[in-house]
Design an enzyme around this catalytic site. Structure first.
Site, PDB file in Angstrom:
ATOM      1  N   GLY A  83       0.829  -1.193   0.000  1.00  0.00           N
ATOM      2  CA  GLY A  83       0.000   0.000   0.000  1.00  0.00           C
ATOM      3  C   GLY A  83       0.861   1.240   0.000  1.00  0.00           C
ATOM      4  N   VAL A  84       0.278   2.312  -0.497  1.00  0.00           N
ATOM      5  CA  VAL A  84       0.962   3.593  -0.479  1.00  0.00           C
ATOM      6  C   VAL A  84      -0.025   4.599   0.063  1.00  0.00           C
ATOM      7  CG1 VAL A  84       2.104   5.357  -1.859  1.00  0.00           C
ATOM      8  CG2 VAL A  84       2.295   2.970  -2.515  1.00  0.00           C
ATOM      9  N   GLY A  85       0.382   5.353   1.052  1.00  0.00           N
ATOM     10  CA  GLY A  85      -0.513   6.359   1.623  1.00  0.00           C
ATOM     11  C   GLY A  85       0.201   7.691   1.716  1.00  0.00           C
ATOM     12  N   GLY A  86      -0.489   8.631   2.278  1.00  0.00           N
ATOM     13  CA  GLY A  86       0.095   9.954   2.407  1.00  0.00           C
ATOM     14  C   GLY A  86       1.373   9.929   3.236  1.00  0.00           C
ATOM     15  N   GLY A 112       3.580   7.341   3.581  1.00  0.00           N
ATOM     16  CA  GLY A 112       4.694   6.617   2.984  1.00  0.00           C
ATOM     17  C   GLY A 112       4.219   5.274   2.452  1.00  0.00           C
ATOM     18  N   ASP A 117     -10.554  10.303   8.803  1.00  0.00           N
ATOM     19  CA  ASP A 117     -10.341   9.770   7.457  1.00  0.00           C
ATOM     20  C   ASP A 117     -11.026   8.410   7.335  1.00  0.00           C
ATOM     21  OD1 ASP A 117      -9.489   9.865   4.858  1.00  0.00           O
ATOM     22  OD2 ASP A 117      -7.416   9.270   5.286  1.00  0.00           O
TER      23      ASP A 117
END
Ligand SMILES: *[C@@H]1O[C@H](CO)[C@@H](O)[C@H](O)[C@H]1NC(C)=O
Ligand SMILES: *[C@@H]1O[C@H](CO)[C@@H](O)[C@H](O)[C@H]1NC(C)=O
Ligand SMILES: *[C@@H]1O[C@H](CO)[C@@H](O)[C@H](O)[C@H]1NC(C)=O
Ligand SMILES: *[C@@H]1O[C@H](CO)[C@@H](O)[C@H](O)[C@H]1NC(C)=O
Ligand SMILES: *[C@@H]1O[C@H](CO)[C@@H](O)[C@H](O)[C@H]1NC(C)=O
Ligand SMILES: *[C@@H]1O[C@H](CO)[C@@H](O)[C@H](O)[C@H]1NC(C)=O
Ligand SMILES: *[C@@H]1O[C@H](CO)[C@@H](O)[C@H](O)[C@H]1NC(C)=O
Ligand SMILES: *[C@@H]1O[C@H](CO)[C@@H](O)[C@H](O)[C@H]1NC(C)=O
Length: 832
Positions: A500-503, A505, A617
């Site tokens: 996964g990639v999030g805000g 990292g 969120d």
């Protein structure tokens, strides 16, 4: 620092100035973004080039990529800068531009709007808000059809590496922008202090303030276009603002203009100083004494910075010109003595700053010059230029920052079945559940760690496996991993192990030496915001333990790393099970169970500790499923602790994800638990309809799931748009209850929305209605519901904290019953 260099530069300039006058060295802005929004090619306006809106040097985060072209270009042909108005960038959902900032400090943000209508868009009806990450620029702004173009200039001090300029369409509306500029200006353009005319006190802190230019005038002379101003400002004529124009006359001067100490053409170009409006002196001899007054309409209730530009271009000799200045009838200066202000030089440019408080209820701001009583000289007075800037009151802006990320997310979700930021190890979970009873002491608490400090608190994990992490003081346990252990666990942060990639990292799959599967979230060490989120998440997760919240196993802060280690969630995100992947379909009961589990987690966040915790969120990508499809809420990076008891909301910059954001939060930047309830309502719809919350590929009215769903619900026909794979198996009563719950969650105003506890109750009810054996067992079902209600009531805060008592046990039993029923129905084909 850049700013002190700048000051030195000006000092240097000052010594040379008497001879050099206007240095030809034009100011070069470090940041200089000029964009013709929605245009495919560059547009040249005078000497400046507005580049195509291609996002090459900046990023545009928008879930939709919409450009509107004007249908009749001739209608703008007569306007200045007309070629900027032929296209507009249109936003139907919250969107933002992100500009890298090379040099922090004061910048102009200029926005150009030309509302036009074409076959597709009615921009004349648009109403929207524009904000930076720090402050609101325009709130519920309507560029009206009758005011051809709207131009807005803000001067703001940017203290970040990037500027996020967000656009938020109003209800039933779109947002748009025709062109925009983000340009550096010298920091000393705005000084820190000015005199408040109403009180004669000093106004401090101007350099940090955001200003909006309301008027900028060249007195007694022509309109000055951006090309004749080193900061590309426009200076309008003053005639229209004169209250009695017959009392004023034009004067001009063609010789050279000097700049006073600290002043430069960046303060105002010499064209401004070379002309002035002067008191008519035809009647001087008959001793007529009068003021020349300009009157301006301004927004009431604000403070304004009024900058008067002076240059004595009328006197033949020094010490002949004395006059007074007034703002809103308050004396600004009872004697303006330009000779002494300019250190005894004629033709010298200088300015004086004042702050005036315009009281609520008044929209007038007047500026006057008139004769002074000083030395009874001839009645005279001049003004060369005038700027009126509104001092912004806005303390917070909103940020829309997940657009481009969500694109990546969809792709990743499709490929891996996971966009999530966190994932779980079953083994660990079971272990914890088992050990809970035997070793309560050890599984109890996650202490709040000191993030950057305290190697003394360092827990020896190097070379040891997870379970031997040593105990800190007070019998609390915390797990602080060494970097090497995590490097090993993730195959040296192997890109192929990214799930996964999030805000914050990237998230890697990993396995500890004892084969515990973990999800390792590695922050980008450069981001300060990331550091805050890192702290928030550790602090929150350290305090929180709940079976429906993803567990933090530990963290690593060695070598400036910010790494969080979570339980691994085998089945990935709820989102990936709803659409965009080929995972098996979830049936209605499974979906309800997942909603109920998530609602429990959120309910616990809101009520489980003395201060409510607001997730901020909530979305289907932040609800993770373990191998038994049990839901856990994840990603607390954005969480905020809720209001103190004496307040009802937390005021804060808006963060969150497209499509899930509470409109009230946007409007008021006030955060309550009800913002989470709204987002959760969107998740419920998503679960029912199995489609993305924002789908730009659909026709306009369908793009936003919340709007689209509510439209059908209001007609009582929500069943028309539900996921076809489950439509046939949902019992009408269950659907009705569920739909009502969604509708309540999505109420416009937070006060109208239910609490998370109510939502939970309603979802339990919907599940009961689904599972009721036969339609005529109404009475039976009601009994069960009554029983259920009392159990839910008891549940509240402590329900699932390991130490909780008997009430907990019964509740756990209750949920275990329903969950196990789900499990037994599961075909064990879910593993990936
Ligand atoms: C706008 O005009 C450009 C060419 O100037 C064209 O490529 C684009 O398709 C047009 N967009 C719309 C929505 O009409
Ligand atoms: C939005 O549009 C719908 C119908 O399209 C209307 O019922 C509703 O009142 C509108 N809301 C606002 C705030 O204008
Ligand atoms: C002053 O000059 C401006 C432009 O140069 C002109 O438009 C205006 O009419 C003049 N006013 C007077 C009183 O002459
Ligand atoms: C602005 O610049 C142009 C050309 O550089 C010049 O002709 C014009 O007179 C200038 N405008 C003013 C107001 O001086
Ligand atoms: C100047 O004074 C004369 C006589 O008092 C008066 O008639 C005239 O209107 C005055 N002119 C102006 C511009 O005020
Ligand atoms: C702006 O701030 C001042 C001082 O904080 C306050 O008195 C005033 O009411 C505010 N005005 C508006 C329009 O919010
Ligand atoms: C000019 O205006 C100020 C403020 O309204 C007033 O106090 C003053 O008396 C006026 N002067 C003349 C000469 O009218
Ligand atoms: C504002 O100015 C107008 C004229 O320009 C005047 O009629 C009105 O009374 C003024 N309002 C106040 C509150 O001074």
């Amino acid at each position: 620092m850049a700013s002190s260099q700048l000051e030195l530069g000006f000092l240097f300039f000052f010594f040379l100035i008497p001879n050099l006058r206007n240095s030809a060295n034009a100011f070069t802005p470090a940041d200089n973004y000029l964009i013709d929004c929605g245009s495919l090619s560059s547009t040249t306006i005078g000497a400046r080039v507005f580049v195509a809106d291609d996002g090459r040097a900046w990023t545009l985060n928008t879930p939709t990529d919409i450009v509107a072209n004007i249908s009749s270009p001739s209608s703008v042909a007569s306007l200045a800068s007309s070629s900027l108005y032929l296209n507009a960038r249109v936003f139907t959902a919250p969107s933002s531009y992100t500009f890298p900032i090379k040099q922090q400090g004061r910048h102009f943000i200029r926005l150009y709007f030309f509302p036009f209508d074409n076959q597709q868009w009615k921009l004349t009806a648009a109403q929207f808000s524009v904000s930076t990450q720090d402050s609101m620029l325009l709130e519920n702004f309507r560029p009206r059809a009758d005011s051809a173009t709207a131009f807005k200039e803000f001067s703001t001090n940017i203290g970040h590496d990037s500027l996020i300029l967000s656009f938020l369409p109003g209800t039933n509306s779109t947002a748009f922008v025709s062109a925009l500029e983000v340009v550096s200006v010298p920091d000393n353009l705005i000084l820190n202090t000015a005199q408040i005319v109403n009180t004669k006190a000093a106004y401090q802190g101007l350099s940090a303030q955001q200003l909006e230019t309301v008027y900028r005038l060249n007195m007694g002379g022509p309109l000055i276009f951006p090309d004749n101003d080193t900061l590309a400002r426009t200076w309008a004529q003053d005639g229209a603002f004169l209250v009695v124009s017959s009392l004023a006359q034009n004067v001009s001067y063609t010789g050279p203009i000097n700049y006073a100490a600290g002043n430069s053409p960046e303060i105002a170009p010499q064209f401004v100083y070379a002309t002035a409006t002067e008191l008519v002196n035809e009647n001087v001899t008959v001793n007529a004494r009068f003021n020349v007054t300009w009157m301006f309409k301004v927004e009431s209730g604000f403070n304004f910075l009024v900058r008067m530009h002076f240059c004595d271009i009328v006197s033949q000799a020094l010490n002949n010109l004395y006059f007074s200045s007034y703002i809103n009838t308050w004396a600004a200066a009872s004697v303006v003595d330009l000779s002494s202000l300019s250190s005894n030089a004629l033709h010298t440019a200088l300015f004086l700053d004042y702050v005036v408080q315009v009281p609520p209820g008044s929209n007038n701001l007047s500026v006057s010059i008139g004769p002074s009583n000083f030395n009874n000289g001839p009645a005279d007075g001049i003004l060369n230029g005038l700027e009126i800037m509104k001092i912004s009151n806005s303390s917070s802006g909103f940020v829309v920052d997940s657009g481009s990320k969500s694109h990546i997310g969809v792709i990743l979700g499709a490929v891996f079945g996971v966009l999530a930021v966190l994932i779980v190890a079953v083994v660990v979970f079971c272990l914890f559940r088992r050990r809970k009873k035997a070793k309560k002491q050890h599984s109890k608490a996650w202490i709040p760690f000191s993030i950057n400090g305290g190697t003394s608190q360092s827990l020896a994990s190097r070379g040891s496996n997870l379970t031997t992490a040593t105990s800190g003081q007070n019998g609390n346990l915390g797990y602080r991993f060494s970097f090497i252990v995590l490097q090993e666990a993730t195959n040296s942060f192997d890109e192929n192990w990214v799930i996964g990639v999030g805000g914050f990292g990237k998230v890697y799959k990993g396995a500890l030496r004892d084969e515990t599967k973990v999800a390792v979230k590695r922050g980008n060490p450069k981001s300060q915001q990331g550091l805050n989120e890192f702290r928030t998440e550790i602090e929150l997760l350290s305090r929180l333990r709940h079976r429906h919240l993803v567990s933090l196993i530990g963290y690593c802060d060695e070598r400036n790393e910010m790494i969080l280690v979570y339980e691994y969630m085998e089945e990935g995100t709820l989102k990936s099970h709803l659409y965009g992947s080929d995972l098996p379909n979830l049936n209605w009961v499974q979906r309800l169970e997942i909603c109920i589990g998530s609602a429990r987690g959120l309910h616990y966040l809101h009520t489980g500790s003395a201060k409510a915790i607001i997730h901020r969120d909530v979305k289907s990508a932040n609800i993770l499923l373990d191998e038994n499809l049990m839901a856990k809420v994840a990603d607390f990076g954005l969480s905020k602790t809720g209001p103190e008891l004496d307040q009802t909301h937390v005021s804060t910059a808006v963060k969150g994800s497209f499509g899930y954001l509470d409109p009230e939060y946007f409007r008021r930047q006030q955060l309550t638990e009800k913002s989470d309830v709204y987002s959760f309502g969107v998740v419920l719809l998503e679960v029912l309809c199995a489609r993305p919350v924002i789908d730009p590929t659909l026709p306009r009215e369908m793009v936003n799931l919340a709007e689209w769903g509510m439209k059908w619900q209001k007609r009582g026909e929500l069943d028309q748009i539900i996921d076809a794979r489950i439509a046939g198996s949902i019992k009408p009563d269950s659907l009705r209850k569920f739909a009502e719950t969604v509708e309540k969650c999505l109420a416009d105003f937070g006060v109208e929305r239910p609490t998370m506890g109510d939502v939970l109750w309603n979802l339990e009810y919907a599940l009961q209605l689904q599972e009721a054996e036969s339609p005529d067992s109404e009475v039976n079902s009601i009994n069960r519901i009554t029983e259920l209600a009392s159990r839910v009531q008891n549940m509240n805060n402590l329900a699932t904290i390991p130490d909780a008592g008997a009430a907990t046990a019964s509740l756990n039993d209750l949920s275990d019953v329903s969950m196990s029923r789900v499990f037994s129905q599961l075909i064990k084909s879910e593993g990936r």
